[in-house]
Design a protein around this motif. Structure first.
Motif, mmCIF file in Angstrom:
data_model
loop_
_atom_site.group_PDB
_atom_site.id
_atom_site.type_symbol
_atom_site.label_atom_id
_atom_site.label_comp_id
_atom_site.label_asym_id
_atom_site.label_seq_id
_atom_site.Cartn_x
_atom_site.Cartn_y
_atom_site.Cartn_z
ATOM 1 N N GLY A 23 19.858 6.620 34.789
ATOM 2 C CA GLY A 23 20.678 5.433 34.560
ATOM 3 C C GLY A 23 19.852 4.214 34.205
ATOM 4 O O GLY A 23 20.221 3.431 33.332
ATOM 5 N N ALA A 24 18.719 4.047 34.889
ATOM 6 C CA ALA A 24 17.855 2.895 34.636
ATOM 7 C C ALA A 24 17.280 2.943 33.224
ATOM 8 O O ALA A 24 17.248 1.927 32.520
ATOM 9 C CB ALA A 24 16.734 2.849 35.665
ATOM 10 N N ILE A 25 16.833 4.119 32.813
ATOM 11 C CA ILE A 25 16.256 4.265 31.466
ATOM 12 C C ILE A 25 17.305 3.977 30.396
ATOM 13 O O ILE A 25 17.052 3.244 29.432
ATOM 14 C CB ILE A 25 15.654 5.679 31.275
ATOM 15 N N LEU A 26 18.499 4.533 30.572
ATOM 16 C CA LEU A 26 19.569 4.308 29.595
ATOM 17 C C LEU A 26 19.995 2.842 29.564
ATOM 18 O O LEU A 26 20.386 2.324 28.511
ATOM 19 C CB LEU A 26 20.778 5.185 29.919
ATOM 20 N N SER A 27 19.897 2.165 30.707
ATOM 21 C CA SER A 27 20.383 0.783 30.798
ATOM 22 C C SER A 27 19.554 -0.211 29.996
ATOM 23 O O SER A 27 20.014 -1.322 29.726
ATOM 24 C CB SER A 27 20.434 0.335 32.264
ATOM 25 N N ILE A 28 18.330 0.165 29.615
ATOM 26 C CA ILE A 28 17.477 -0.777 28.881
ATOM 27 C C ILE A 28 17.561 -0.579 27.361
ATOM 28 O O ILE A 28 16.953 -1.335 26.606
ATOM 29 C CB ILE A 28 16.002 -0.671 29.327
ATOM 30 N N ILE A 29 18.335 0.419 26.935
ATOM 31 C CA ILE A 29 18.463 0.696 25.501
ATOM 32 C C ILE A 29 19.755 0.067 24.980
ATOM 33 O O ILE A 29 20.840 0.423 25.453
ATOM 34 C CB ILE A 29 18.481 2.215 25.231
ATOM 35 N N PRO A 30 19.667 -0.877 24.049
ATOM 36 C CA PRO A 30 20.881 -1.519 23.524
ATOM 37 C C PRO A 30 21.896 -0.497 23.016
ATOM 38 O O PRO A 30 21.524 0.535 22.461
ATOM 39 C CB PRO A 30 20.343 -2.388 22.375
ATOM 40 N N VAL A 32 23.226 2.033 23.846
ATOM 41 C CA VAL A 32 23.184 3.209 24.729
ATOM 42 C C VAL A 32 23.463 2.800 26.173
ATOM 43 O O VAL A 32 23.963 3.599 26.966
ATOM 44 C CB VAL A 32 21.810 3.913 24.618
ATOM 45 N N ASN A 33 23.141 1.540 26.507
ATOM 46 C CA ASN A 33 23.348 1.098 27.898
ATOM 47 C C ASN A 33 24.824 1.096 28.321
ATOM 48 O O ASN A 33 25.126 0.997 29.505
ATOM 49 C CB ASN A 33 22.726 -0.287 28.136
ATOM 50 N N PHE A 34 25.742 1.217 27.355
ATOM 51 C CA PHE A 34 27.149 1.365 27.709
ATOM 52 C C PHE A 34 27.356 2.639 28.544
ATOM 53 O O PHE A 34 28.270 2.718 29.359
ATOM 54 C CB PHE A 34 28.036 1.424 26.462
ATOM 55 N N ILE A 35 26.499 3.635 28.315
ATOM 56 C CA ILE A 35 26.607 4.895 29.057
ATOM 57 C C ILE A 35 26.317 4.667 30.533
ATOM 58 O O ILE A 35 27.036 5.158 31.413
ATOM 59 C CB ILE A 35 25.649 5.955 28.478
ATOM 60 N N SER A 36 25.266 3.911 30.835
ATOM 61 C CA SER A 36 24.931 3.649 32.234
ATOM 62 C C SER A 36 25.998 2.794 32.905
ATOM 63 O O SER A 36 26.306 2.973 34.090
ATOM 64 C CB SER A 36 23.555 2.979 32.343
ATOM 65 N N PHE A 37 26.583 1.867 32.147
ATOM 66 C CA PHE A 37 27.674 1.046 32.669
ATOM 67 C C PHE A 37 28.881 1.935 32.968
ATOM 68 O O PHE A 37 29.541 1.809 34.007
ATOM 69 C CB PHE A 37 28.034 -0.036 31.657
ATOM 70 N N GLY A 38 29.148 2.871 32.045
ATOM 71 C CA GLY A 38 30.247 3.814 32.246
ATOM 72 C C GLY A 38 30.025 4.695 33.460
ATOM 73 O O GLY A 38 30.978 5.052 34.163
ATOM 74 N N TYR A 39 28.762 5.032 33.725
ATOM 75 C CA TYR A 39 28.427 5.835 34.903
ATOM 76 C C TYR A 39 28.804 5.082 36.178
ATOM 77 O O TYR A 39 29.407 5.656 37.103
ATOM 78 C CB TYR A 39 26.932 6.153 34.900
ATOM 79 N N ALA A 40 28.457 3.790 36.228
ATOM 80 C CA ALA A 40 28.802 2.965 37.390
ATOM 81 C C ALA A 40 30.318 2.868 37.559
ATOM 82 O O ALA A 40 30.838 2.884 38.684
ATOM 83 C CB ALA A 40 28.186 1.578 37.249
ATOM 84 N N LEU A 41 31.033 2.805 36.435
ATOM 85 C CA LEU A 41 32.495 2.751 36.498
ATOM 86 C C LEU A 41 33.078 4.074 36.997
ATOM 87 O O LEU A 41 34.082 4.085 37.715
ATOM 88 C CB LEU A 41 33.075 2.404 35.124
ATOM 89 N N PHE A 60 28.586 12.355 28.336
ATOM 90 C CA PHE A 60 28.043 11.045 27.973
ATOM 91 C C PHE A 60 29.001 10.252 27.089
ATOM 92 O O PHE A 60 29.045 9.021 27.155
ATOM 93 C CB PHE A 60 26.690 11.212 27.272
ATOM 94 N N GLY A 61 29.760 10.960 26.251
ATOM 95 C CA GLY A 61 30.707 10.274 25.378
ATOM 96 C C GLY A 61 31.756 9.512 26.160
ATOM 97 O O GLY A 61 32.082 8.362 25.851
ATOM 98 N N GLY A 62 32.289 10.159 27.206
ATOM 99 C CA GLY A 62 33.290 9.505 28.042
ATOM 100 C C GLY A 62 32.720 8.295 28.758
ATOM 101 O O GLY A 62 33.390 7.259 28.878
ATOM 102 N N LYS A 63 31.494 8.421 29.242
ATOM 103 C CA LYS A 63 30.839 7.296 29.910
ATOM 104 C C LYS A 63 30.618 6.144 28.928
ATOM 105 O O LYS A 63 30.793 4.966 29.276
ATOM 106 C CB LYS A 63 29.504 7.738 30.513
ATOM 107 N N PHE A 64 30.225 6.483 27.705
ATOM 108 C CA PHE A 64 29.995 5.452 26.694
ATOM 109 C C PHE A 64 31.282 4.678 26.419
ATOM 110 O O PHE A 64 31.267 3.445 26.343
ATOM 111 C CB PHE A 64 29.490 6.089 25.397
ATOM 112 N N VAL A 65 32.382 5.394 26.270
ATOM 113 C CA VAL A 65 33.674 4.746 25.987
ATOM 114 C C VAL A 65 34.068 3.816 27.134
ATOM 115 O O VAL A 65 34.497 2.681 26.902
ATOM 116 C CB VAL A 65 34.773 5.795 25.733
ATOM 117 N N LYS A 66 33.912 4.279 28.373
ATOM 118 C CA LYS A 66 34.252 3.443 29.529
ATOM 119 C C LYS A 66 33.412 2.163 29.541
ATOM 120 O O LYS A 66 33.919 1.065 29.792
ATOM 121 C CB LYS A 66 34.043 4.217 30.832
ATOM 122 N N GLY A 67 32.113 2.326 29.286
ATOM 123 C CA GLY A 67 31.233 1.166 29.263
ATOM 124 C C GLY A 67 31.570 0.209 28.134
ATOM 125 O O GLY A 67 31.539 -1.017 28.312
#
Length: 210
Positions: A23-30, A32-41, A60-67
């Motif tokens: 999650g931390a690694i994904l969160s620093i990539i513009p 792509v960080n929507f995926i980590s946000f979606g994970y938290a959601l 990952f697609g579902g997480k990206f959409v949520k984020g």
């Protein structure tokens, strides 16, 4: 609300280190960080549904959409202070360029007042947004993020815990910024991982409040 439990919760998962690292690694990539946000959601949704477990890193697609949807929700909410600053701040700046000393002083004073109002409105809206996220993810409905009567009712029913959550977000964010700025390179790396860990803590608390 057991806030001590909230800070320890992510470590209950035997794979928590791996999940936080991803999650931390994904969160620093513009973008792509929507995926980590979606994970938290998704974690927020788990807690709302009384499932105290970290989600798996899959779909990952579902997480990206949520984020992405959450970002759009925040963008819409933040249009209010942005419009206030753009319109009234712009008028103050135009006043300063009329040439007279009185106009310059008036423009500076006006700009300060508009800046203060914009800041306060931003704080108020920032206070509402977490519950808007929770309502969106609870119903899996974009429109639920703008059902203001439901959102305000939820905040009112859990006002003290909700205020504490808001303070925790402010304080922990300040800690992360401090770590990143004081310790060269290593501090930034640590801050990235700590920041994502705190996102999981926020999601747990928000889910319990909801």
């Amino acid at each position: 609300m057991d806030f001590e439990r909230a800070f320890k919760f992510p470590t209950d998962d035997p794979d928590w280190i791996k999940k936080v690292v991803i999650g931390a690694i994904l969160s620093i990539i513009p973008i792509v960080n929507f995926i980590s946000f979606g994970y938290a959601l998704e974690l927020l949704k788990n807690i709302i549904d009384s499932k105290e477990e970290l989600p798996e890193w899959s779909e990952f697609g579902g997480k990206f959409v949520k984020g992405l949807v959450a970002f759009i929700i925040m963008f819409i909410y933040m249009l209010i202070p942005s419009i206030i600053w753009a319109v009234f701040g712009g008028l103050s700046i135009l006043t300063m360029f009329t040439g007279s000393d009185e106009a310059i002083v008036g423009g500076i004073v006006g700009l300060g007042i508009v800046g203060l109002i914009t800041f306060l409105v931003t704080l108020i809206i920032g206070f509402i947004i977490p519950m808007a996220y929770a309502n969106y993810i609870a119903y899996d409905d974009f429109g639920a993020a703008f059902r203001f009567s439901e959102i305000f009712e939820k905040i009112k029913d859990n006002f003290s815990d909700y205020c504490i959550l808001y303070l925790i977000v402010i304080v922990t964010s300040a800690i992360v910024i401090f770590i990143a700025s004081v310790i060269p390179i290593l501090g930034l790396i640590i801050a990235i991982f700590v920041d994502f860990y705190f996102y999981l803590v926020y999601a747990y608390i928000m889910g319990k409040i909801y």
